[in-house]
Design a protein around this motif. Structure first.
Motif, PDB file in Angstrom:
ATOM      1  N   ALA A  94      39.485  56.496 -48.205  1.00  0.00           N
ATOM      2  CA  ALA A  94      39.173  57.925 -48.104  1.00  0.00           C
ATOM      3  C   ALA A  94      38.883  58.522 -49.482  1.00  0.00           C
ATOM      4  CB  ALA A  94      40.328  58.668 -47.434  1.00  0.00           C
ATOM      5  N   ASN A  95      39.675  58.157 -50.483  1.00  0.00           N
ATOM      6  CA  ASN A  95      39.427  58.661 -51.836  1.00  0.00           C
ATOM      7  C   ASN A  95      38.085  58.168 -52.368  1.00  0.00           C
ATOM      8  OD1 ASN A  95      41.692  60.342 -52.973  1.00  0.00           O
ATOM      9  ND2 ASN A  95      42.896  58.608 -52.263  1.00  0.00           N
ATOM     10  N   TYR A  96      37.777  56.910 -52.072  1.00  0.00           N
ATOM     11  CA  TYR A  96      36.491  56.361 -52.505  1.00  0.00           C
ATOM     12  C   TYR A  96      35.330  57.105 -51.843  1.00  0.00           C
ATOM     13  CZ  TYR A  96      32.470  53.245 -52.602  1.00  0.00           C
ATOM     14  OH  TYR A  96      31.199  52.748 -52.745  1.00  0.00           O
ATOM     15  N   ARG A  97      35.468  57.402 -50.562  1.00  0.00           N
ATOM     16  CA  ARG A  97      34.379  58.031 -49.813  1.00  0.00           C
ATOM     17  C   ARG A  97      34.041  59.440 -50.311  1.00  0.00           C
ATOM     18  NH1 ARG A  97      30.508  57.236 -47.176  1.00  0.00           N
ATOM     19  NH2 ARG A  97      30.886  58.383 -45.271  1.00  0.00           N
ATOM     20  N   ILE A  98      35.031  60.159 -50.829  1.00  0.00           N
ATOM     21  CA  ILE A  98      34.751  61.522 -51.299  1.00  0.00           C
ATOM     22  C   ILE A  98      34.560  61.564 -52.812  1.00  0.00           C
ATOM     23  CG2 ILE A  98      35.860  62.671 -49.365  1.00  0.00           C
ATOM     24  CD1 ILE A  98      38.326  63.105 -51.066  1.00  0.00           C
ATOM     25  N   GLY A  99      34.390  60.392 -53.422  1.00  0.00           N
ATOM     26  CA  GLY A  99      34.081  60.354 -54.841  1.00  0.00           C
ATOM     27  C   GLY A  99      35.254  60.570 -55.764  1.00  0.00           C
ATOM     28  N   ARG A 100      36.458  60.480 -55.238  1.00  0.00           N
ATOM     29  CA  ARG A 100      37.650  60.575 -56.100  1.00  0.00           C
ATOM     30  C   ARG A 100      37.977  59.154 -56.573  1.00  0.00           C
ATOM     31  NH1 ARG A 100      42.193  63.928 -52.970  1.00  0.00           N
ATOM     32  NH2 ARG A 100      43.294  63.295 -54.843  1.00  0.00           N
ATOM     33  N   PHE A 101      37.145  58.664 -57.480  1.00  0.00           N
ATOM     34  CA  PHE A 101      37.200  57.249 -57.837  1.00  0.00           C
ATOM     35  C   PHE A 101      38.473  56.869 -58.592  1.00  0.00           C
ATOM     36  CE2 PHE A 101      32.488  58.091 -57.744  1.00  0.00           C
ATOM     37  CZ  PHE A 101      32.288  57.478 -56.520  1.00  0.00           C
ATOM     38  N   ASP A 102      38.929  57.738 -59.475  1.00  0.00           N
ATOM     39  CA  ASP A 102      40.175  57.434 -60.197  1.00  0.00           C
ATOM     40  C   ASP A 102      41.352  57.345 -59.229  1.00  0.00           C
ATOM     41  OD1 ASP A 102      38.838  57.351 -62.600  1.00  0.00           O
ATOM     42  OD2 ASP A 102      39.310  59.427 -63.142  1.00  0.00           O
ATOM     43  N   GLU A 103      41.383  58.259 -58.254  1.00  0.00           N
ATOM     44  CA  GLU A 103      42.455  58.226 -57.259  1.00  0.00           C
ATOM     45  C   GLU A 103      42.343  56.976 -56.383  1.00  0.00           C
ATOM     46  OE1 GLU A 103      40.657  60.779 -58.037  1.00  0.00           O
ATOM     47  OE2 GLU A 103      42.001  62.452 -58.510  1.00  0.00           O
ATOM     48  N   ALA A 104      41.111  56.577 -56.075  1.00  0.00           N
ATOM     49  CA  ALA A 104      40.908  55.361 -55.280  1.00  0.00           C
ATOM     50  C   ALA A 104      41.405  54.133 -56.032  1.00  0.00           C
ATOM     51  CB  ALA A 104      39.431  55.203 -54.932  1.00  0.00           C
ATOM     52  N   ILE A 105      41.159  54.093 -57.328  1.00  0.00           N
ATOM     53  CA  ILE A 105      41.605  52.964 -58.151  1.00  0.00           C
ATOM     54  C   ILE A 105      43.132  52.919 -58.205  1.00  0.00           C
ATOM     55  CG2 ILE A 105      41.655  52.073 -60.519  1.00  0.00           C
ATOM     56  CD1 ILE A 105      38.740  53.231 -60.750  1.00  0.00           C
ATOM     57  N   LEU A 106      43.763  54.077 -58.392  1.00  0.00           N
ATOM     58  CA  LEU A 106      45.225  54.135 -58.408  1.00  0.00           C
ATOM     59  C   LEU A 106      45.806  53.725 -57.058  1.00  0.00           C
ATOM     60  CD1 LEU A 106      45.812  57.456 -60.401  1.00  0.00           C
ATOM     61  CD2 LEU A 106      46.341  55.142 -61.169  1.00  0.00           C
ATOM     62  N   ALA A 107      45.193  54.199 -55.987  1.00  0.00           N
ATOM     63  CA  ALA A 107      45.669  53.855 -54.638  1.00  0.00           C
ATOM     64  C   ALA A 107      45.510  52.354 -54.379  1.00  0.00           C
ATOM     65  CB  ALA A 107      44.906  54.655 -53.590  1.00  0.00           C
ATOM     66  N   SER A 108      44.439  51.768 -54.876  1.00  0.00           N
ATOM     67  CA  SER A 108      44.242  50.321 -54.699  1.00  0.00           C
ATOM     68  C   SER A 108      45.274  49.528 -55.490  1.00  0.00           C
ATOM     69  CB  SER A 108      42.826  49.923 -55.118  1.00  0.00           C
ATOM     70  OG  SER A 108      42.622  50.134 -56.498  1.00  0.00           O
ATOM     71  N   ASP A 109      45.588  49.998 -56.686  1.00  0.00           N
ATOM     72  CA  ASP A 109      46.612  49.315 -57.487  1.00  0.00           C
ATOM     73  C   ASP A 109      47.969  49.362 -56.793  1.00  0.00           C
ATOM     74  OD1 ASP A 109      44.912  48.516 -59.516  1.00  0.00           O
ATOM     75  OD2 ASP A 109      45.275  50.292 -60.757  1.00  0.00           O
ATOM     76  N   ARG A 110      48.293  50.511 -56.190  1.00  0.00           N
ATOM     77  CA  ARG A 110      49.566  50.622 -55.471  1.00  0.00           C
ATOM     78  C   ARG A 110      49.586  49.665 -54.281  1.00  0.00           C
ATOM     79  NH1 ARG A 110      48.890  56.253 -56.486  1.00  0.00           N
ATOM     80  NH2 ARG A 110      48.028  56.573 -54.396  1.00  0.00           N
ATOM     81  N   TYR A 111      48.493  49.612 -53.562  1.00  0.00           N
ATOM     82  CA  TYR A 111      48.429  48.733 -52.392  1.00  0.00           C
ATOM     83  C   TYR A 111      48.569  47.267 -52.815  1.00  0.00           C
ATOM     84  CZ  TYR A 111      46.920  46.663 -48.005  1.00  0.00           C
ATOM     85  OH  TYR A 111      46.878  45.922 -46.844  1.00  0.00           O
ATOM     86  N   LEU A 112      47.853  46.871 -53.850  1.00  0.00           N
ATOM     87  CA  LEU A 112      47.891  45.473 -54.304  1.00  0.00           C
ATOM     88  C   LEU A 112      49.276  45.094 -54.816  1.00  0.00           C
ATOM     89  CD1 LEU A 112      44.450  45.406 -56.140  1.00  0.00           C
ATOM     90  CD2 LEU A 112      45.010  44.252 -53.989  1.00  0.00           C
ATOM     91  N   ALA A 113      49.972  46.055 -55.422  1.00  0.00           N
ATOM     92  CA  ALA A 113      51.320  45.777 -55.929  1.00  0.00           C
ATOM     93  C   ALA A 113      52.319  45.605 -54.788  1.00  0.00           C
ATOM     94  CB  ALA A 113      51.762  46.903 -56.859  1.00  0.00           C
ATOM     95  N   LEU A 114      52.139  46.377 -53.724  1.00  0.00           N
ATOM     96  CA  LEU A 114      53.082  46.343 -52.603  1.00  0.00           C
ATOM     97  C   LEU A 114      52.767  45.247 -51.590  1.00  0.00           C
ATOM     98  CD1 LEU A 114      53.428  50.181 -51.968  1.00  0.00           C
ATOM     99  CD2 LEU A 114      55.235  48.662 -52.787  1.00  0.00           C
ATOM    100  N   TYR A 115      51.489  44.928 -51.434  1.00  0.00           N
ATOM    101  CA  TYR A 115      51.095  43.966 -50.391  1.00  0.00           C
ATOM    102  C   TYR A 115      50.165  42.893 -50.959  1.00  0.00           C
ATOM    103  CZ  TYR A 115      52.537  48.211 -47.931  1.00  0.00           C
ATOM    104  OH  TYR A 115      53.219  49.337 -47.519  1.00  0.00           O
TER     105      TYR A 115
END
Length: 281
Positions: A94-115
Motif C-alpha cells: 500500500a505504501n509503495y502504491r501511493i508513492g510513499r517509498f521510504d515508508e515502503a522500504i521501512l515496512a519491507s525491512d520490518r517484514y523481512l526481519a520478522l518473517y
C-alpha cells in the motif's frame, strides 16, 4: 454584643463561601486535568478479521491511505494474530502504491526481519528494490538509490533465482547499471574537458570494466582512445579502439575512433599486455 454576634456570623459566612468557591475551582481544574496528565482515551478494540477485511475492501477501491490506517490498527491491537503477518505485507504494498517509498522500504525491512522464512520474501524484496528504483534520479545526481536498488535486486536474484520477481529484477538491474555508468561518464567527461586526463581515464575504465552491459560502453572505449592520445599513450589508445572495433564494428563511436587514430597515422591494434586485453569479448 449584637454587633459581635453579627461580626462572627459574617466571618463564618465569608469562610464558607471561600471554601465553596475553592471546591468549585478544584472541581473545574480536575475536569481540565490541570493537576495531572490527561486521561488516555482507550481505543475501542476491533476484531482482527474486521480490520483486515476492511483494509482489503479499501485497497480494492484504491483507498490505500485508509487501508494503511486499518492495517496499523490491526498490528497495534492484535500483534499475535496470524492476520497481522498478512497485514504487514499489505502495508509494504500500500505504501509503495501511493508513492510513499521510504515508508515502503521501512515496512519491507520490518517484514523481512520478522518473517525471514516466509514464502513472500521474494515479493517483499522486489517491492523494496522497486521502491528504490522508482526514486532513481538523472545521472547528474547522487546515485546511492541506484546502488541500493542494485543491492536489493541482486539479493533477490541470488537467493531466489527461479522467482517470477527475479525476472523483472534482472530487467531493472540493467537500467540501474546504466544509471551508474552514466554517472561515471558524466564525471569522466568533466575531468577530460578540464585537462585532468588521468582522472578521466579512471572513470571511463570503471565503465568498461564494471558496466559492460550498459549503453555507455561504446562511448567509454572511444573516450579512452581519445584521452590516451591526449596523453601520448598511443599503444593504449590503439588497444581501446581495437576492443571497440572488435565488439562494436558498426558503431559510430568506432568510426570516430578509427578516424581519430588515422589522423596521427595510427590504426587500431590490441596490445596483449594492456589491461584492455582482459575485457575483449
Amino acid at each position: 454584643m449584637k454587633l459581635d454576634v453579627l461580626s462572627q456570623f459574617s466571618s463564618r459566612a465569608i469562610r464558607f463561601a471561600a471554601m465553596g468557591l475553592m471546591a468549585v475551582v478544584l472541581t473545574a481544574c480536575s475536569g481540565m486535568n490541570l493537576f495531572g496528565p490527561p486521561k488516555i482515551k482507550e481505543e475501542p478494540i476491533v476484531p482482527a478479521q474486521t480490520l483486515y477485511q476492511g483494509a482489503l475492501d479499501d485497497m480494492d477501491r484504491q483507498y490505500y491511505q485508509t487501508a494503511i490506517t486499518k492495517l496499523e490498527k490491526l498490528e497495534r491491537q492484535h500483534p499475535r494474530d496470524p492476520l497481522t503477518e498478512k497485514g504487514k505485507l499489505m502495508q509494504v504494498y500500500a505504501n509503495y502504491r501511493i508513492g510513499r517509498f521510504d515508508e515502503a522500504i521501512l515496512a519491507s525491512d520490518r517484514y523481512l526481519a520478522l518473517y525471514p522464512s516466509s514464502s513472500e520474501v521474494p515479493y517483499v524484496l522486489w517491492l523494496k528494490g522497486t521502491a528504490y528504483f522508482a526514486q532513481i534520479k538523472d545521472i547528474t545526481r547522487d546515485q546511492q538509490l541506484s546502488r541500493d536498488a542494485i543491492d536489493t535486486y541482486n539479493l533477490l536474484i541470488n537467493n531466489y533465482p527461479r522467482s517470477e520477481h527475479a525476472v523483472d529484477a534482472r530487467d531493472k538491474l540493467l537500467v540501474a547499471y546504466d544509471q551508474l555508468a552514466g554517472k561515471e561518464m558524466s564525471v569522466g567527461r568533466y575531468y577530460q574537458g578540464n585537462g585532468q586526463y588521468a582522472a578521466a581515464i579512471n572513470r571511463f575504465r570503471e565503465v568498461v570494466e564494471r558496466w559492460q552491459t550498459s549503453t555507455h560502453i561504446e562511448e567509454a572505449l572511444y573516450r579512452l582512445t581519445e584521452t590516451y592520445l591526449l596523453l601520448g599513450l598511443t599503444t593504449e589508445a590503439k588497444s581501446a579502439a581495437a576492443v571497440l572495433g572488435h565488439n562494436y564494428p558498426a558503431s559510430d563511436w568506432y568510426k570516430r575512433a578509427f578516424e581519430l587514430l588515422g589522423k596521427q597515422g595510427l590504426a587500431p591494434e590490441l596490445n596483449s599486455g594492456s589491461w584492455l586485453a582482459g575485457v575483449r569479448a
